[in-house]
Design a protein around this motif. Structure first.
Motif, PDB file in Angstrom:
ATOM      1  N   SER A   1       0.904  -0.940  -0.037  1.00  0.00           N
ATOM      2  CA  SER A   1       0.121  -0.018  -0.044  1.00  0.00           C
ATOM      3  C   SER A   1       0.865   1.221   0.068  1.00  0.00           C
ATOM      4  O   SER A   1       0.560   2.138  -0.058  1.00  0.00           O
ATOM      5  N   GLY A   2       2.270   1.017   0.349  1.00  0.00           N
ATOM      6  CA  GLY A   2       3.034   2.289   0.267  1.00  0.00           C
ATOM      7  C   GLY A   2       3.108   2.847   1.561  1.00  0.00           C
ATOM      8  O   GLY A   2       3.810   3.927   1.801  1.00  0.00           O
ATOM      9  N   ASP A   3       2.941   2.035   2.698  1.00  0.00           N
ATOM     10  CA  ASP A   3       3.189   2.585   4.081  1.00  0.00           C
ATOM     11  C   ASP A   3       4.527   1.804   4.464  1.00  0.00           C
ATOM     12  O   ASP A   3       4.510   0.733   4.004  1.00  0.00           O
ATOM     13  N   VAL A   4       5.155   2.422   5.171  1.00  0.00           N
ATOM     14  CA  VAL A   4       6.454   2.101   5.847  1.00  0.00           C
ATOM     15  C   VAL A   4       5.885   1.025   7.066  1.00  0.00           C
ATOM     16  O   VAL A   4       5.444   1.709   7.796  1.00  0.00           O
ATOM     17  N   TYR A   5       6.296  -0.135   6.840  1.00  0.00           N
ATOM     18  CA  TYR A   5       5.835  -1.016   7.964  1.00  0.00           C
ATOM     19  C   TYR A   5       7.029  -1.401   8.703  1.00  0.00           C
ATOM     20  O   TYR A   5       7.044  -2.005   9.820  1.00  0.00           O
ATOM     21  N   ARG A   6       8.250  -1.251   8.284  1.00  0.00           N
ATOM     22  CA  ARG A   6       9.401  -1.844   9.075  1.00  0.00           C
ATOM     23  C   ARG A   6      10.615  -0.667   8.562  1.00  0.00           C
ATOM     24  O   ARG A   6      10.668  -0.036   7.661  1.00  0.00           O
ATOM     25  N   VAL A   7      11.251  -0.337   9.872  1.00  0.00           N
ATOM     26  CA  VAL A   7      12.232   0.697   9.704  1.00  0.00           C
ATOM     27  C   VAL A   7      13.604  -0.093  10.274  1.00  0.00           C
ATOM     28  O   VAL A   7      13.777  -0.970  11.122  1.00  0.00           O
ATOM     29  N   ILE A   8      14.572   0.070   9.516  1.00  0.00           N
ATOM     30  CA  ILE A   8      16.059  -0.630   9.637  1.00  0.00           C
ATOM     31  C   ILE A   8      16.959   0.398   9.842  1.00  0.00           C
ATOM     32  O   ILE A   8      17.207   1.101   9.102  1.00  0.00           O
ATOM     33  N   GLY A   9      17.641   0.258  10.877  1.00  0.00           N
ATOM     34  CA  GLY A   9      18.857   1.176  11.226  1.00  0.00           C
ATOM     35  C   GLY A   9      20.166   0.512  11.049  1.00  0.00           C
ATOM     36  O   GLY A   9      20.173  -0.687  11.313  1.00  0.00           O
ATOM     37  N   VAL A  10      21.282   1.222  10.428  1.00  0.00           N
ATOM     38  CA  VAL A  10      22.638   0.563  10.424  1.00  0.00           C
ATOM     39  C   VAL A  10      23.475   1.855  11.050  1.00  0.00           C
ATOM     40  O   VAL A  10      23.107   2.895  11.119  1.00  0.00           O
ATOM     41  N   GLU A  11      24.729   1.218  11.378  1.00  0.00           N
ATOM     42  CA  GLU A  11      25.661   1.803  12.299  1.00  0.00           C
ATOM     43  C   GLU A  11      26.543   2.657  11.312  1.00  0.00           C
ATOM     44  O   GLU A  11      26.977   3.876  11.957  1.00  0.00           O
ATOM     45  N   SER A  12      26.954   2.425  10.107  1.00  0.00           N
ATOM     46  CA  SER A  12      27.706   3.202   9.406  1.00  0.00           C
ATOM     47  C   SER A  12      27.396   3.357   7.963  1.00  0.00           C
ATOM     48  O   SER A  12      26.427   2.577   7.454  1.00  0.00           O
ATOM     49  N   ALA A  13      27.912   4.444   7.279  1.00  0.00           N
ATOM     50  CA  ALA A  13      27.644   4.466   5.936  1.00  0.00           C
ATOM     51  C   ALA A  13      27.652   3.307   5.044  1.00  0.00           C
ATOM     52  O   ALA A  13      27.228   3.017   4.058  1.00  0.00           O
ATOM     53  N   GLU A  14      29.071   2.926   5.647  1.00  0.00           N
ATOM     54  CA  GLU A  14      29.357   1.448   4.679  1.00  0.00           C
ATOM     55  C   GLU A  14      28.517   0.476   5.123  1.00  0.00           C
ATOM     56  O   GLU A  14      28.147  -0.292   3.967  1.00  0.00           O
ATOM     57  N   ASP A  15      28.081   0.283   6.075  1.00  0.00           N
ATOM     58  CA  ASP A  15      26.952  -0.962   6.179  1.00  0.00           C
ATOM     59  C   ASP A  15      25.550  -0.478   5.508  1.00  0.00           C
ATOM     60  O   ASP A  15      24.765  -1.216   5.067  1.00  0.00           O
ATOM     61  N   TYR A  16      25.262   0.776   5.489  1.00  0.00           N
ATOM     62  CA  TYR A  16      23.993   1.298   5.006  1.00  0.00           C
ATOM     63  C   TYR A  16      24.117   0.838   3.182  1.00  0.00           C
ATOM     64  O   TYR A  16      23.308   0.522   2.720  1.00  0.00           O
ATOM     65  N   VAL A  17      25.203   1.358   2.767  1.00  0.00           N
ATOM     66  CA  VAL A  17      25.389   1.111   1.123  1.00  0.00           C
ATOM     67  C   VAL A  17      25.410  -0.594   0.847  1.00  0.00           C
ATOM     68  O   VAL A  17      24.630  -0.954   0.069  1.00  0.00           O
ATOM     69  N   LYS A  18      26.219  -1.225   1.986  1.00  0.00           N
ATOM     70  CA  LYS A  18      26.277  -2.660   1.551  1.00  0.00           C
ATOM     71  C   LYS A  18      24.752  -3.236   1.571  1.00  0.00           C
ATOM     72  O   LYS A  18      24.223  -4.051   0.912  1.00  0.00           O
ATOM     73  N   VAL A  19      23.899  -2.761   2.685  1.00  0.00           N
ATOM     74  CA  VAL A  19      22.478  -3.214   2.796  1.00  0.00           C
ATOM     75  C   VAL A  19      21.615  -3.000   1.423  1.00  0.00           C
ATOM     76  O   VAL A  19      21.153  -3.739   1.204  1.00  0.00           O
ATOM     77  N   LEU A  20      21.808  -1.922   1.234  1.00  0.00           N
ATOM     78  CA  LEU A  20      21.009  -1.327   0.073  1.00  0.00           C
ATOM     79  C   LEU A  20      21.524  -1.900  -0.913  1.00  0.00           C
ATOM     80  O   LEU A  20      20.527  -2.150  -2.084  1.00  0.00           O
ATOM     81  N   ARG A  21      22.671  -2.231  -1.321  1.00  0.00           N
ATOM     82  CA  ARG A  21      23.081  -2.938  -2.542  1.00  0.00           C
ATOM     83  C   ARG A  21      22.706  -4.342  -2.506  1.00  0.00           C
ATOM     84  O   ARG A  21      22.123  -4.999  -3.542  1.00  0.00           O
TER      85      ARG A  21
END
Length: 99
Positions: free
Chosen positions: A44-64
């Motif tokens: 439906s386009g609603d955010v149901y889960r939020v995920i946080g990471v500790e660093s920009a490196e982890d952020y890029v890794k997870v999104l890739r």
């Protein structure tokens, strides 16, 4: 990594695959060192889960990792430290953007 599920928003069928892909577990909710956040949308386009990471490196890794699995990633400019840095949509007709 930290994950928070918004109970009032419906989880999509793809949530189990997402959890397996990222190795999400309930124990992750105790980690408060996250500095970059992204939301996962349901059908439906609603955010149901939020995920946080500790660093920009982890952020890029997870999104890739999500992008490679067919999830669509929309990067956002965070205006405050509490804002989401990206929104991720389940695999579907929309193609992933390269990160």
């Amino acid at each position: 990594m930290k994950t928070i599920v918004i109970q009032s928003n419906k989880r999509p069928a793809s949530d189990d695959a997402l959890s397996r892909l990222l190795g999400l577990t309930k124990e992750m909710e105790d980690n408060e060192n996250s500095t970059m956040w992204f939301g996962i949308e349901n059908d439906s386009g609603d955010v149901y889960r939020v995920i946080g990471v500790e660093s920009a490196e982890d952020y890029v890794k997870v999104l890739r990792q999500l992008s490679a699995a067919g999830f669509w990633v929309e990067s956002l400019e965070a205006e405050t430290s509490a804002s989401l840095h990206a929104v991720v949509k389940a695999p579907g007709a929309v193609q992933s953007l390269p990160i």
